[in-house]
Design a protein around this motif. Structure first.
Motif, PDB file in Angstrom:
ATOM      1  N   ALA A 135       0.818  -1.214   0.000  1.00  0.00           N
ATOM      2  CA  ALA A 135       0.000   0.000   0.000  1.00  0.00           C
ATOM      3  C   ALA A 135       0.852   1.264   0.000  1.00  0.00           C
ATOM      4  O   ALA A 135       0.316   2.366   0.006  1.00  0.00           O
ATOM      5  N   THR A 136       2.176   1.112  -0.033  1.00  0.00           N
ATOM      6  CA  THR A 136       3.067   2.271  -0.007  1.00  0.00           C
ATOM      7  C   THR A 136       3.685   2.529  -1.378  1.00  0.00           C
ATOM      8  O   THR A 136       3.639   1.674  -2.264  1.00  0.00           O
ATOM      9  N   ASP A 137       4.302   3.687  -1.504  1.00  0.00           N
ATOM     10  CA  ASP A 137       4.994   4.030  -2.745  1.00  0.00           C
ATOM     11  C   ASP A 137       6.332   3.312  -2.869  1.00  0.00           C
ATOM     12  O   ASP A 137       6.930   3.275  -3.933  1.00  0.00           O
ATOM     13  N   GLN A 138       6.811   2.764  -1.759  1.00  0.00           N
ATOM     14  CA  GLN A 138       8.095   2.072  -1.750  1.00  0.00           C
ATOM     15  C   GLN A 138       7.930   0.563  -1.684  1.00  0.00           C
ATOM     16  O   GLN A 138       8.797  -0.156  -1.184  1.00  0.00           O
ATOM     17  N   ALA A 139       6.819   0.066  -2.197  1.00  0.00           N
ATOM     18  CA  ALA A 139       6.508  -1.354  -2.074  1.00  0.00           C
ATOM     19  C   ALA A 139       7.620  -2.256  -2.589  1.00  0.00           C
ATOM     20  O   ALA A 139       8.045  -3.197  -1.899  1.00  0.00           O
ATOM     21  N   ASP A 140       8.100  -1.994  -3.792  1.00  0.00           N
ATOM     22  CA  ASP A 140       9.120  -2.866  -4.374  1.00  0.00           C
ATOM     23  C   ASP A 140      10.376  -2.912  -3.517  1.00  0.00           C
ATOM     24  O   ASP A 140      10.939  -3.989  -3.273  1.00  0.00           O
ATOM     25  N   GLN A 141      10.822  -1.749  -3.065  1.00  0.00           N
ATOM     26  CA  GLN A 141      12.029  -1.705  -2.241  1.00  0.00           C
ATOM     27  C   GLN A 141      11.836  -2.421  -0.916  1.00  0.00           C
ATOM     28  O   GLN A 141      12.712  -3.163  -0.451  1.00  0.00           O
ATOM     29  N   MET A 142      10.684  -2.195  -0.281  1.00  0.00           N
ATOM     30  CA  MET A 142      10.428  -2.831   1.005  1.00  0.00           C
ATOM     31  C   MET A 142      10.361  -4.347   0.874  1.00  0.00           C
ATOM     32  O   MET A 142      10.923  -5.086   1.689  1.00  0.00           O
ATOM     33  N   ILE A 143       9.681  -4.816  -0.150  1.00  0.00           N
ATOM     34  CA  ILE A 143       9.531  -6.256  -0.335  1.00  0.00           C
ATOM     35  C   ILE A 143      10.879  -6.887  -0.645  1.00  0.00           C
ATOM     36  O   ILE A 143      11.215  -7.969  -0.147  1.00  0.00           O
ATOM     37  N   ASP A 144      11.667  -6.209  -1.450  1.00  0.00           N
ATOM     38  CA  ASP A 144      12.991  -6.724  -1.779  1.00  0.00           C
ATOM     39  C   ASP A 144      13.878  -6.786  -0.534  1.00  0.00           C
ATOM     40  O   ASP A 144      14.670  -7.717  -0.367  1.00  0.00           O
ATOM     41  N   ALA A 145      13.738  -5.811   0.345  1.00  0.00           N
ATOM     42  CA  ALA A 145      14.554  -5.758   1.555  1.00  0.00           C
ATOM     43  C   ALA A 145      14.109  -6.777   2.602  1.00  0.00           C
ATOM     44  O   ALA A 145      14.845  -7.056   3.564  1.00  0.00           O
ATOM     45  N   THR A 146      12.909  -7.326   2.443  1.00  0.00           N
ATOM     46  CA  THR A 146      12.388  -8.314   3.409  1.00  0.00           C
ATOM     47  C   THR A 146      12.056  -9.613   2.699  1.00  0.00           C
ATOM     48  O   THR A 146      11.006 -10.205   2.911  1.00  0.00           O
ATOM     49  N   SER A 147      12.969 -10.062   1.861  1.00  0.00           N
ATOM     50  CA  SER A 147      12.738 -11.286   1.092  1.00  0.00           C
ATOM     51  C   SER A 147      12.614 -12.522   1.984  1.00  0.00           C
ATOM     52  O   SER A 147      11.995 -13.508   1.611  1.00  0.00           O
ATOM     53  N   ASP A 148      13.221 -12.456   3.190  1.00  0.00           N
ATOM     54  CA  ASP A 148      13.153 -13.583   4.128  1.00  0.00           C
ATOM     55  C   ASP A 148      12.160 -13.277   5.246  1.00  0.00           C
ATOM     56  O   ASP A 148      12.404 -13.564   6.413  1.00  0.00           O
ATOM     57  N   LEU A 149      11.030 -12.696   4.874  1.00  0.00           N
ATOM     58  CA  LEU A 149      10.066 -12.205   5.855  1.00  0.00           C
ATOM     59  C   LEU A 149       9.504 -13.304   6.748  1.00  0.00           C
ATOM     60  O   LEU A 149       9.320 -13.097   7.947  1.00  0.00           O
ATOM     61  N   SER A 150       9.237 -14.471   6.195  1.00  0.00           N
ATOM     62  CA  SER A 150       8.674 -15.550   7.010  1.00  0.00           C
ATOM     63  C   SER A 150       9.610 -15.921   8.150  1.00  0.00           C
ATOM     64  O   SER A 150       9.176 -16.093   9.298  1.00  0.00           O
ATOM     65  N   ARG A 151      10.889 -16.025   7.858  1.00  0.00           N
ATOM     66  CA  ARG A 151      11.855 -16.367   8.893  1.00  0.00           C
ATOM     67  C   ARG A 151      11.949 -15.263   9.957  1.00  0.00           C
ATOM     68  O   ARG A 151      11.955 -15.533  11.158  1.00  0.00           O
ATOM     69  N   SER A 152      12.019 -14.024   9.518  1.00  0.00           N
ATOM     70  CA  SER A 152      12.164 -12.936  10.479  1.00  0.00           C
ATOM     71  C   SER A 152      10.909 -12.772  11.335  1.00  0.00           C
ATOM     72  O   SER A 152      10.990 -12.471  12.534  1.00  0.00           O
ATOM     73  N   GLN A 153       9.740 -12.996  10.739  1.00  0.00           N
ATOM     74  CA  GLN A 153       8.506 -12.911  11.514  1.00  0.00           C
ATOM     75  C   GLN A 153       8.427 -14.041  12.538  1.00  0.00           C
ATOM     76  O   GLN A 153       8.045 -13.822  13.687  1.00  0.00           O
ATOM     77  N   LEU A 154       8.829 -15.244  12.137  1.00  0.00           N
ATOM     78  CA  LEU A 154       8.822 -16.364  13.074  1.00  0.00           C
ATOM     79  C   LEU A 154       9.838 -16.118  14.181  1.00  0.00           C
ATOM     80  O   LEU A 154       9.586 -16.439  15.343  1.00  0.00           O
ATOM     81  N   ASN A 155      10.987 -15.547  13.831  1.00  0.00           N
ATOM     82  CA  ASN A 155      11.991 -15.190  14.827  1.00  0.00           C
ATOM     83  C   ASN A 155      11.357 -14.317  15.912  1.00  0.00           C
ATOM     84  O   ASN A 155      11.536 -14.547  17.112  1.00  0.00           O
ATOM     85  N   SER A 156      10.615 -13.316  15.476  1.00  0.00           N
ATOM     86  CA  SER A 156       9.974 -12.414  16.417  1.00  0.00           C
ATOM     87  C   SER A 156       8.925 -13.120  17.262  1.00  0.00           C
ATOM     88  O   SER A 156       8.810 -12.883  18.472  1.00  0.00           O
ATOM     89  N   MET A 157       8.155 -14.001  16.650  1.00  0.00           N
ATOM     90  CA  MET A 157       7.094 -14.711  17.368  1.00  0.00           C
ATOM     91  C   MET A 157       7.671 -15.637  18.434  1.00  0.00           C
ATOM     92  O   MET A 157       7.139 -15.752  19.540  1.00  0.00           O
ATOM     93  N   VAL A 158       8.770 -16.297  18.115  1.00  0.00           N
ATOM     94  CA  VAL A 158       9.431 -17.166  19.089  1.00  0.00           C
ATOM     95  C   VAL A 158      10.043 -16.321  20.205  1.00  0.00           C
ATOM     96  O   VAL A 158       9.881 -16.610  21.392  1.00  0.00           O
TER      97      VAL A 158
END
Length: 218
Positions: free
Chosen positions: A60-83
């Motif tokens: 929903a942002t103007d920087q969508a492509d950059q943000m998504i590229d910078a968080t390509s391992d989002l599932s791992r980082s989100q699980l890291n936070s949840m644990v």
């Protein structure tokens, strides 16, 4: 330094933990589990929900492509936070530390004021820590809990010695909880409190002070 990311402390009794056998594989013994922490399952579905919230906010942002590229391992980082959140909950519970809604609101309001308002805070958290708007309260709950734990220990989280003291307590709680992660996401390190090859230390997952996001370092 401490990120996030759930208002009540849901913990397994120590007696039950002692009686729980080591889990050799989430995939084999716990179908649909991304991780098992203290006998409690973090489901793949719950993890995917967290990831979808972040991706929707990014798109929903103007920087969508950059943000998504910078968080390509989002599932791992989100699980890291949840644990990590569950490990912190356990350590805080054992120390008799609790967090109120007022504590969370105070930290969030202070951060918003320092960055120029609630919208600016939402943007900063999304860009820097991949925190979706609906996850902000949890982000600051974890901050408040970490600060409470540090106060209980009589240490300052802005110092290396303070961070080391809190890390020691969290590492102990992590070992007691017998964190077991689905191999597809990596392996939990009880010493660094990170998942697999995660490069961000735990101090980036919750803020040690009420400073705005851009001032949080780990």
């Amino acid at each position: 330094m401490v990120r996030r990311r759930n208002a009540t402390l849901s913990l397994t009794a120590a007696a039950l933990l002692a009686a729980t056998p080591l889990i050799t594989s989430c995939g084999a013994q716990h179908p649909g589990a991304a991780a098992v922490v203290g006998g409690r399952t973090i489901s793949v579905a719950a993890l995917q929900t967290q990831v979808k919230q972040v991706r929707a906010a990014q798109n929903a942002t103007d920087q969508a492509d950059q943000m998504i590229d910078a968080t390509s391992d989002l599932s791992r980082s989100q699980l890291n936070s949840m644990v990590f959140d569950q490990v912190l909950d356990r350590a805080a519970h054992d120390a008799g530390v609790s967090v109120t809604t007022t504590d969370v609101q105070r930290l969030e309001a202070s951060a918003a004021q320092q960055v120029g308002g609630a919208q600016a805070l939402r943007s900063a958290l999304l860009q820097q820590y991949a925190v979706a708007p609906g996850q902000i309260d949890e982000f600051y709950r974890v901050q408040a809990e970490a600060q409470g734990l540090a106060r209980h220990l009589g240490v300052d989280l802005t110092t290396q010695s303070g961070q080391a003291a809190v890390t020691k307590v969290l590492s102990s709680a992590s070992q007691e909880l017998r964190v077991d992660v689905n191999p597809r996401y990596g392996k939990w390190n009880t010493q660094t409190l990170t998942l697999g090859s995660a490069s961000q230390p735990w101090l980036r997952q919750s803020a040690a002070t009420s400073a705005p996001p851009q001032q949080i370092t780990g």
